[in-house]
Enzyme design. Structure first.
Site, short mmCIF file in Angstrom:
data_model
loop_
_atom_site.label_atom_id
_atom_site.label_comp_id
_atom_site.label_asym_id
_atom_site.label_seq_id
_atom_site.Cartn_x
_atom_site.Cartn_y
_atom_site.Cartn_z
N GLU A 273 -4.64 18.19 2.19
CA GLU A 273 -3.78 18.57 1.06
C GLU A 273 -2.31 18.32 1.33
O GLU A 273 -1.49 18.31 0.40
CB GLU A 273 -3.99 20.06 0.70
CG GLU A 273 -3.52 21.05 1.73
CD GLU A 273 -4.58 21.31 2.80
OE1 GLU A 273 -4.41 22.26 3.58
OE2 GLU A 273 -5.56 20.56 2.86
N ASP A 315 14.48 -19.60 -2.10
CA ASP A 315 15.24 -20.83 -2.08
C ASP A 315 15.77 -21.02 -0.66
O ASP A 315 15.85 -20.06 0.12
CB ASP A 315 16.38 -20.74 -3.10
CG ASP A 315 17.03 -22.09 -3.38
OD1 ASP A 315 16.64 -23.09 -2.73
OD2 ASP A 315 17.92 -22.14 -4.25
N ASP A 563 18.64 -14.56 -6.27
CA ASP A 563 19.88 -13.88 -6.65
C ASP A 563 20.46 -14.35 -7.97
O ASP A 563 21.49 -13.86 -8.41
CB ASP A 563 20.93 -14.05 -5.56
CG ASP A 563 21.33 -15.52 -5.35
OD1 ASP A 563 20.71 -16.40 -5.98
OD2 ASP A 563 22.24 -15.79 -4.55
N ASN A 631 -14.90 18.93 12.55
CA ASN A 631 -14.93 20.39 12.64
C ASN A 631 -15.50 21.02 11.38
O ASN A 631 -16.27 21.99 11.44
CB ASN A 631 -13.52 20.92 12.90
CG ASN A 631 -13.14 20.84 14.37
OD1 ASN A 631 -14.01 20.74 15.24
ND2 ASN A 631 -11.86 20.87 14.66
#
Length: 817
Positions: A273, A315, A563, A631
């Protein structure tokens, strides 16, 4: 589009042009209209966030269990459950708030800015703060921040494809037809300058109305899909195991309430959780570290995608080369050295108002910026159909159209251009020079000019530019290759220039694929060619998109670095769009990652940080699906066969809380360098295999503990609860030192915070039966001999897990890479 009354009262009361809005008035209007965001995120009050946490099914079950305990008289149990839930929710809320605050600080660094007239001065204002009545100034490359009406412009051309789908820029003019005098949010100024008065902002803009109608959640990233699939895997295990346990307990005559509480506690123990909190905290810490390395991510989910990049498309200019062009030569239309094309190139560079570029900067650095007697008349902006930009200038009553562009396109459109100049161009390009062709023609007097006026161009000559390679390009490319990233060059330049540059930096160009060839390939063939091609030349924006999409369809995680204005579509299409702080506003807006330094090495460091963040998330997942699962499986099995519950529900919850608290510091941990040498992607098969190998080992030691408690120490229920609680805490928490690294635990040290939290949790858990509160929790002190057994069993368990990790689970670790 008519203005509504609420906008008219502010637009009609707009200030005098020379003053603009005052800061106080702008703030007041922002309070009225809200931030200038066409698709604002849904604001959620803290109480709503808390309510969402409480609605979590497991939390709801726990609170219901607390209520049942309270009304059945077990108020101690009820109080402890509420305290545990409160600690978990509080920790989750605090850590998430800190993470979100860190992300907001980073996002401010790359927030888009707008030049607005405020308090009588032109100043940069965050786009989100633009309000109706603002006066905004535009230049080439700017994203238009709101809807409004032009009050002045010069050669303004706007790319409106986001609204209309039309790729050709639209010319705008003051006082023209309705649409011609209007500008709209989401469109891009590709040339010219302008000032406009804002009339609509945010959701009330034309773009905002469309976005609201079509609004849907963004497609999940690979990381988010992986988390979802992992959640489904865990939920199936939880439902099957807890339903089986509940039915088994009721069958063997345990009360329904007791069985329900135990099954609910078991479900909590099985569920990681804290995963959302651990994930958010880990990624936020990764984002902060990346920012220190000059890489800013806009959202946390992008970090793992960044680390997953397999193919980087870019590029060559500014990545393989410095992007600092120098003019090395000017030649006439016969290939002889001449200054005449340079003079015409100076006029074009001086008067064109498109996005500034290094070619123009190199020309003006050589010639100066003196305009002389020339006056600009008009401009025909660049587009990828013509591949050139033209200006119309006037001197002594004579007008001349001066055009510049790529040689292949210009030679086709021009008169002249014989074998001599073609041979000169080929020689220059083969030696790595970028070549620009210059042409001109006399034009008559008219109000405005368009592409049709470029007929009859006379080739005047060419210019040659040098763009030296990055000094460290070869080393960085080798490091990227070592770390599993393939670099592909996508350029609009000639293939010979691209081949020469690649040779300079040690990148084998192989067979170069041209844009014209791309258009002739079907989808399947393009995908096959794109995988094996390193360099793509003479490519336009549409072809860039095709390349990226074809690589994505072949299952690759693709990054694109750009860009320019025309890079925005490719930045959107790629799995991860990367731009620079110096890029156009359009490119920065489309990108998910912003580099504050133009460097492949900066990008490489950012990718490694993304992989390290993912590595720490994986540690928590592997912990939760191995020792913790083992467990809980032991607990389910024991509940069926023992005459009493193997642990009380409150003890299971406490065990789970301590286990989770020990791992809250995982985000601070180091990651093995070997983990960063390959792109990281989700592999549920590897996670499931790890769970199926290590989980049973954990259960085997639990069953050994059961035997020792029942046969050696003749344990009653309370002693059994206490003994197994201690052994469970010790094995569950200490195994992180083994699982956290692919190497031996002695060769890879954990972070100090992780070591302290794990050791402190282990000490608290193993000594809890001796504390005064231990009695209230149902514990009793344990015999010293049993503690010695726990120490020996834990050491053996850790050694066996290490053996399995190195020998049997090697393939799992490799698949996780």
């Amino acid at each position: 589009m008519a203005l509504t009354r609420r906008y008219l009262r502010f637009v009609n009361a707009a200030p005098a042009e020379e003053l603009g809005l005052s800061t106080a008035e702008a703030n007041r209007r922002r309070d009225v209209y809200g931030p200038n965001d066409p698709t604002p995120p849904m604001a959620r009050h803290r109480l709503a966030l808390f309510a969402a946490m409480v609605r979590n099914p497991l939390v709801a079950i726990l609170l219901a269990s607390a209520g049942i305990s309270f009304f059945t008289g077990d108020r101690v149990n009820s109080t402890i459950i509420v305290v545990i839930v409160a600690i978990s929710l509080g920790l989750d809320a605090v850590q998430n708030a800190r993470s979100q605050a860190a992300m907001k600080r980073l996002q401010k660094e790359v927030a888009l800015q707008v030049l607005a007239l405020r308090d009588g001065n032109w100043q940069k204002v965050p786009r989100s703060n633009i309000v109706p009545g603002d006066l905004v100034r535009l230049s080439a490359g700017d994203l238009i921040p709101a809807d409004g009406t032009l009050i002045e412009e010069r050669d303004l051309h706007v790319q409106e494809s986001a609204l209309t789908g039309e790729s050709i820029p639209v010319e705008k003019e003051v006082g023209g037809l309705e649409e011609a005098s209007k500008v709209f949010l989401g469109t891009i100024a590709v040339s010219g300058t302008a000032t406009f008065r804002v009339e609509r902002t945010g959701r009330d803009t034309k773009f905002g109305e469309i976005a609201q109608e079509l609004r849907e959640a963004a497609p999940p990233t690979e990381f988010q899909r992986g988390l979802h699939d992992f959640g489904v895997l865990i939920m199936r295990a939880v439902v099957l195991l807890t339903a089986f346990v509940f039915l088994a307990l009721v069958t063997v005559r345990h009360s329904v309430v007791e069985s329900l509480l135990f099954a609910a506690a078991l479900a909590v123990g099985l569920t990681p959780e804290f995963l959302p909190m651990i994930t958010t905290l880990t990624l936020a810490k990764g984002a902060v570290k990346m920012a220190k390395r000059k890489v800013i991510v806009k959202n946390l989910a992008s970090i793992q995608n960044f680390g997953s990049i397999e193919i980087l498309c870019s590029d060559k200019t500014g990545t393989l080369t410095t992007g600092e062009l120098t003019l090395e030569g000017a030649f006439d239309d016969e290939g002889r050295e001449s200054t005449s094309p340079l003079e015409l190139a100076r006029l074009n560079a001086l008067f064109q108002t498109g996005y500034s570029n290094p070619l123009d900067a190199a020309v003006l650095a050589k010639t100066g910026e003196e305009r002389g007697e020339y006056q600009k008349v008009d401009e025909i902006p660049f587009d990828f159909e013509r591949r050139r930009v033209s200006v119309i200038v006037e001197k002594d009553g004579h007008r001349r159209l001066v055009s510049k562009g790529a040689p292949e396109g210009m030679l086709t459109a021009c008169q002249g251009g014989g074998d001599a100049i073609r041979a000169k161009i080929a020689d220059l390009e083969q030696n790595g020079f970028r070549v620009l062709a210059i042409a001109s023609t006399e034009v008559g007097q008219k109000a405005s000019y368009g592409p049709a006026d470029e007929s009859g161009l006379q080739l005047e000559g060419i210019l040659a530019f040098a763009d030296p390679p990055m000094p460290d390009a070869l080393q960085v490319l080798n490091r990227l290759k070592r770390d599993g990233i393939q670099v592909k060059v996508i350029t609009g330049d000639n293939e010979e220039v691209a081949r020469h540059v690649c040779g300079q930096v040690g990148l084998d160009p192989g067979v170069i694929l041209l844009g014209s060839e791309i258009d002739a390939l079907d989808e399947r063939t393009l995908g096959e060619r794109a995988e094996t091609t390193t360099v793509f030349a003479r490519v336009n924006p549409t072809q860039k998109n095709k390349i990226i999409l074809s690589l994505k369809r072949k299952g690759h995680v693709v990054g694109y670095m750009g860009d320019g204005i025309n890079d925005a579509p490719a930045l959107h299409t790629a799995d991860i769009g990367i731009s620079f702080s110096s890029a156009t506003e359009a490119a920065k807006d489309a990108a998910q990652v912003i580099l504050t330094e133009r460097s492949l090495e900066v990008l490489h460091r950012g990718v490694l940080e993304g992989r390290m963040a993912f590595g720490n998330v994986m540690k928590y997942i592997l912990m939760g699906t191995s020792s913790n699962f083992g467990n809980m499986f032991s607990m389910a099995a024991a509940a069926v066969f023992l005459p009493f519950l193997p642990m009380l529900p409150i003890q299971i919850l406490l065990n789970n809380l301590l286990y989770d608290l020990a791992q809250v510091t995982i985000p601070t941990d180091q990651v093995d360098p070997s983990f960063t040498h390959r792109p990281k992607r989700w592999d549920l098969t590897a996670i499931r295999n790890f769970m199926l190998w290590v989980g049973p080992v954990s259960s085997a030691f639990d069953f050994l503990t059961f035997y020792v408690l029942l046969r050696v120490f003749q344990a009653d229920a309370k002693l059994f609860h206490s003994g197994w609680f201690v052994e469970s805490i010790a094995t569950q928490t200490l195994v992180i030192f083994v699982i956290r690294t692919q190497r031996s635990p002695w060769q890879s040290k954990p972070s100090r915070a992780l070591a302290i939290s794990v050791i402190a949790t282990t000490i608290i858990g193993t000594t809890l039966p001796y504390w005064p509160i231990g009695k209230d929790l149902g514990f009793v002190p344990l015999p010293p001999l049993y503690l010695a057994f726990v120490a020996g069993a834990t050491a053996c368990y850790l050694a066996l897990v290490e053996f399995l990790k190195q020998k049997i689970l090697g393939a799992v670790w490799k698949s996780a890479e």
